[in-house]
Design an enzyme around this catalytic site. Sequence first.
Site, PDB file in Angstrom:
ATOM      1  N   ASP A 158      -9.243   3.190  -1.893  1.00 43.40           N
ATOM      2  CA  ASP A 158     -10.100   3.480  -0.738  1.00 43.40           C
ATOM      3  C   ASP A 158     -11.276   4.353  -1.122  1.00 43.40           C
ATOM      4  O   ASP A 158     -11.122   5.542  -1.342  1.00 43.40           O
ATOM      5  CB  ASP A 158      -9.296   4.250   0.312  1.00 43.40           C
ATOM      6  CG  ASP A 158      -8.047   3.499   0.728  1.00 43.40           C
ATOM      7  OD1 ASP A 158      -8.032   2.263   0.579  1.00 43.40           O
ATOM      8  OD2 ASP A 158      -7.102   4.145   1.196  1.00 43.40           O
ATOM      9  N   GLU A 200       2.638   5.181  -3.845  1.00 36.80           N
ATOM     10  CA  GLU A 200       2.603   6.175  -4.944  1.00 36.80           C
ATOM     11  C   GLU A 200       3.929   6.901  -5.095  1.00 36.80           C
ATOM     12  O   GLU A 200       4.206   7.337  -6.220  1.00 36.80           O
ATOM     13  CB  GLU A 200       1.468   7.163  -4.694  1.00 36.80           C
ATOM     14  CG  GLU A 200       0.095   6.540  -4.838  1.00 36.80           C
ATOM     15  CD  GLU A 200      -0.253   5.508  -3.770  1.00 36.80           C
ATOM     16  OE1 GLU A 200       0.185   5.697  -2.615  1.00 36.80           O
ATOM     17  OE2 GLU A 200      -0.900   4.501  -4.087  1.00 36.80           O
ATOM     18  N   ASP A 259       0.854  -1.187   0.000  1.00 36.54           N
ATOM     19  CA  ASP A 259       0.000   0.000   0.000  1.00 36.54           C
ATOM     20  C   ASP A 259       0.890   1.237   0.000  1.00 36.54           C
ATOM     21  O   ASP A 259       2.117   1.127   0.087  1.00 36.54           O
ATOM     22  CB  ASP A 259      -0.847  -0.056   1.277  1.00 36.54           C
ATOM     23  CG  ASP A 259      -1.961   0.976   1.293  1.00 36.54           C
ATOM     24  OD1 ASP A 259      -2.332   1.480   0.227  1.00 36.54           O
ATOM     25  OD2 ASP A 259      -2.471   1.267   2.388  1.00 36.54           O
TER      26      ASP A 259
END
Length: 882
Positions: free
Chosen positions: A565, A430, A427
Amino acid sequence: MLARVLFGSLLLGRVLAGTTPDPAVLDACPGYTASNVKVNGGTLTASLKLAGEACNVYGTDIPSLSLEVVYETTTRIHVKITDASSARYEVPESVLPRPSSAHPVNPKTAAIKFSYTTSPFSFAIQRTSNNEVLFSTASHPIIFEPQYLRVKTNLAANANIYGLGEHTNDFRLNPDNTTLTLWSRDAYGVPTGSNLYGNHPVYFEHRSTGTHAVLLLNSNGMDIKLTKGALEYNVIGGILDFYFLAGSQTDPTQAAKQYAEIVGTPAEVPYWSFGFHQCRFGYNNYIDVADVISNYSAAKIPLETMWTDIDYMDRRRIFTLEPDYFPLKKMREIVEYLHGQTQRFIVMTDPAVAYTPDENYGPYDRGTADDIWLKNANGSAHLGLVWPGVTVYPDWFSPKIQDYWNNEFELFYNPEAGLDIDGAWIDMNEPSSFCDLPCDNPFEQAKKQALPPPRSTGPPPPDAPLFVNTPPVRGRSLAKRDLLTPEYSINNAAPGGNLSSKTAYTDTVHANNLTEYDTHNLYGTMMSVATHNAMAARRPGLRTLIITRSTFAGAGKHVGKWLGDNFSTWDHYRRSIAGMLGMATIYQVPMVGADICGYADNTTEHLCSRWAMLGAFYPFMRNVHGDTSISQEFFRWALTTTAAQNALDIRYRLLDYFYTAFHKASLQGTPVVSPLWFKYPKDTATYALEHQWLFGDSVLVSPVAEEGTSVSIYLPRDIFYDFLTLAPIQGHGAFVQLNNVSYTEIPVYIKGGSVLPLRAKSTMTTSELRETDFEFVVAPGTDGSASGSLYIDDGVSVTQKATTEVSLNYKFNTLTVTGHFGCKTGVNTSRVRFLNVGKAPLTVLLNGLPVKKQSISYNKSTKVLDVTIGQPFTHGFIVTVL
Ligand SMILES: *[C@@H]1O[C@H](CO)[C@@H](O)[C@H](O)[C@H]1NC(C)=O
Ligand SMILES: *[C@@H]1O[C@H](CO)[C@@H](O)[C@H](O)[C@H]1NC(C)=O
Ligand SMILES: *[C@@H]1O[C@H](CO)[C@@H](O)[C@H](O)[C@H]1NC(C)=O
Ligand SMILES: *[C@@H]1O[C@H](CO)[C@@H](O)[C@H](O)[C@H]1NC(C)=O
Ligand SMILES: *[C@@H]1O[C@H](CO)[C@@H](O)[C@H](O)[C@H]1NC(C)=O
Ligand SMILES: *[C@@H]1O[C@H](CO)[C@@H](O)[C@H](O)[C@H]1NC(C)=O
Ligand SMILES: *[C@@H]1O[C@H](CO)[C@@H](O)[C@H](O)[C@H]1NC(C)=O
Ligand SMILES: *[C@@H]1O[C@H](CO)[C@@H](O)[C@H](O)[C@H]1NC(C)=O
Ligand SMILES: *[C@@H]1O[C@H](CO)[C@@H](O)[C@H](O)[C@H]1NC(C)=O
Ligand SMILES: CC(=O)N[C@H]1CO[C@H](CO)[C@@H](O)[C@@H]1O
């Protein structure tokens, strides 16, 4: 500098940074003139010289470019335009290996062709068979500046364009007014119309005359604008590196296969990964985790894999366990328990490592010793702010990074002494940062933001020196660029729009001297590859399941992806379908699914029931909710329990059918789920369908799309069969209104022309499923024939010793099951079910011999003929209905 600006603004209306370019200003640029054109078989090269006074819209026009065109295959043309006099950044081969262009084909044999004009230079791609123009820069000059590239192609009115993600726009993009921005971003709430976590600069264009695809292989930030009649790339770096794919005039699948030839076919995943997964942010302790496992079992809902979010970590530091809430001993007990009943366990791993120079935190100390952190331009480690507070970021380009990552995985996820995970969840890659710009004092911001959790010991001292003796590593050729604020501002939706907003600074530098400015969009994919390798090192020879948030073109070759999300809303329930189709059908990332029942906010019994059923037809099926949401495991409500049981019953019976589709995808890049136009490419009514899809080649899923019990579904002109009753339904190329679809039902149809291999019943785990008999459902098409296939292997090994590969063909009232039966499955073929049989048969032959009357039953109302077989599934057989 000043002179250039004045010159530009006086003569041509230089565009101010951050403003939308006036198309007329861009179109007034001089473009280039081609000269020195050389054609050698399937290769063309040329020099491109600036054709007039520079327009300098976002920098200085580069005066001289070089063009190279290669007919790499009969369906692929590679067009590359670079600065003729100095090297520019290109996506590294180490991240995305390119297919060979060493053996160009003869253009006469190619399905598409390249043509050009010399002055001004423009180029077009046409379909060879009919000269249809697929791409043409004829009306708009190419602009090529250090930090701005622009290419604009004409499009037909109302073009059907799919791709250019990651986004939550419609699957079929609005062709008249859409900007797609590619810049990895931690996009909480996955808002529509903005850049999200991943980047896939490829689109498919579908017409009733064919489907083709275009990839711009570039990892720099970009805006792609669809305006009436045109598609325009605005890119802030790299080169123009286009791949044009012919696709096909009749079969859209060919475009997918041709794209896979560039980015790679998807990784095979273990059989068990198609089971049902449960997860949440906010399991408080190990007792919660254990109770959810027991409660699923008590509710008789199959749970294959239990997941834990960052709650398990000590102060949210990766590779640690919170000693009081998630003690190792109890966590090992849970994992052993799960493994004891062939269930699995997965936890989250983030990239950012807590910055702890004054503590004994192994992952930080070892990484520092190995010198593997992403660096500021002055050589110090770049600091961000993530879950554990101030952090450093692994540099996936560091030559030591794989050893470091493997070692951390081996230490912490050690089967003998640690947490023996079965897959990985990655997760925040980015990479995400919570730090607001300017992030010059993350220590202060860490305090101000009162970062979770309350268990935190607070930030380390603000002035600890790092890498003081490390020399600056910034590369010379890049030094002149403005890596923080280029003049063309892409439409980044992060706060303030700054490229570095909420992520690592774009002027940070990797071990190979590449900057984050160029490689930002690759970070998540590089972490994916490193994690895949680390998991493979822990369990050599076994496949694994890795689910990531950020992806770039080619990620699917290594990992799967969840859609991020968002909220427990009907809108996101619907949009998840386009998200899945984008990843699985267009981008070659087929192991994909959204957070079932929604991540943030509170779900409802109705929404969660519908979503349990819709999610059973995602390739990757996982229920996930956020820490502040109410609990939403399927067993929480009566309707949802039944809905989940019903849908999982279908999913598990179809598991080998889907596994077969996935295996084929891993070999050829054929999509495992697809929009209806993939199967009905001439039917224009299918092009804009957003809420129906095919799961595998033959199962049409048409969920109820909103609160309530009715849905209008489109049925193409074809024959279908209700999955549960098996009764035929004729489609007329029209919408059909379904009413009274209860909250425990989802409309699922078998497409005529298919033979489905099903498990005879569903089970509580996929291991049990593998011990269950097969049955074959013969669903004839309008021409009376049907076909299908079945692939079986051991479900876990990277390299298979023995496989079973069977083809299922039905023609002239005869089903032929033939192939190679290498796997010892130990199960039987229980029965064959023939659908749409007009009348009770007089005789049924099995391998030429009549079948006993008591082994045959015919249902007049549903027209289903059942023939009991009851023989080991170790060899082929033939059933004839007379
Ligand atoms: C295009 O979309 C933008 C953003 O949604 C909107 O502000 C603008 O008005 C639209 N323009 C046209 C011509 O529809
Ligand atoms: C498990 O089920 C019991 C009984 O329904 C319930 O009280 C408990 O809250 C559930 N626990 C979890 C963690 O799901
Ligand atoms: C290096 O650069 C970073 C980020 O700009 C800055 O915070 C730090 O103080 C600098 N370190 C030195 C030793 O100059
Ligand atoms: C972006 O961040 C850089 C570095 O903090 C700063 O110099 C610049 O002014 C910022 N630009 C915008 C548009 O916020
Ligand atoms: C990076 O740049 C520095 C300074 O120019 C140079 O010394 C070093 O060799 C370069 N490293 C790589 C891997 O290219
Ligand atoms: C979700 O429900 C919980 C418990 O009822 C409540 O405290 C919370 O405010 C709700 N969240 C939202 C966003 O409505
Ligand atoms: C025929 O099939 C329908 C639908 O599955 C079922 O309700 C019915 O009982 C069956 N009839 C017979 C005679 O088995
Ligand atoms: C739904 O079913 C009920 C009876 O089961 C029937 O009375 C009603 O008309 C149906 N509604 C619709 C919209 O078909
Ligand atoms: C499988 O078929 C064999 C041979 O017909 C039979 O003896 C056996 O009972 C069957 N097994 C099951 C589980 O039906
Ligand atoms: C908070 C937030 O960003 N919510 C978004 C969730 O996604 C929907 C639809 O994509 C948006 O409309 C919301 O703004």
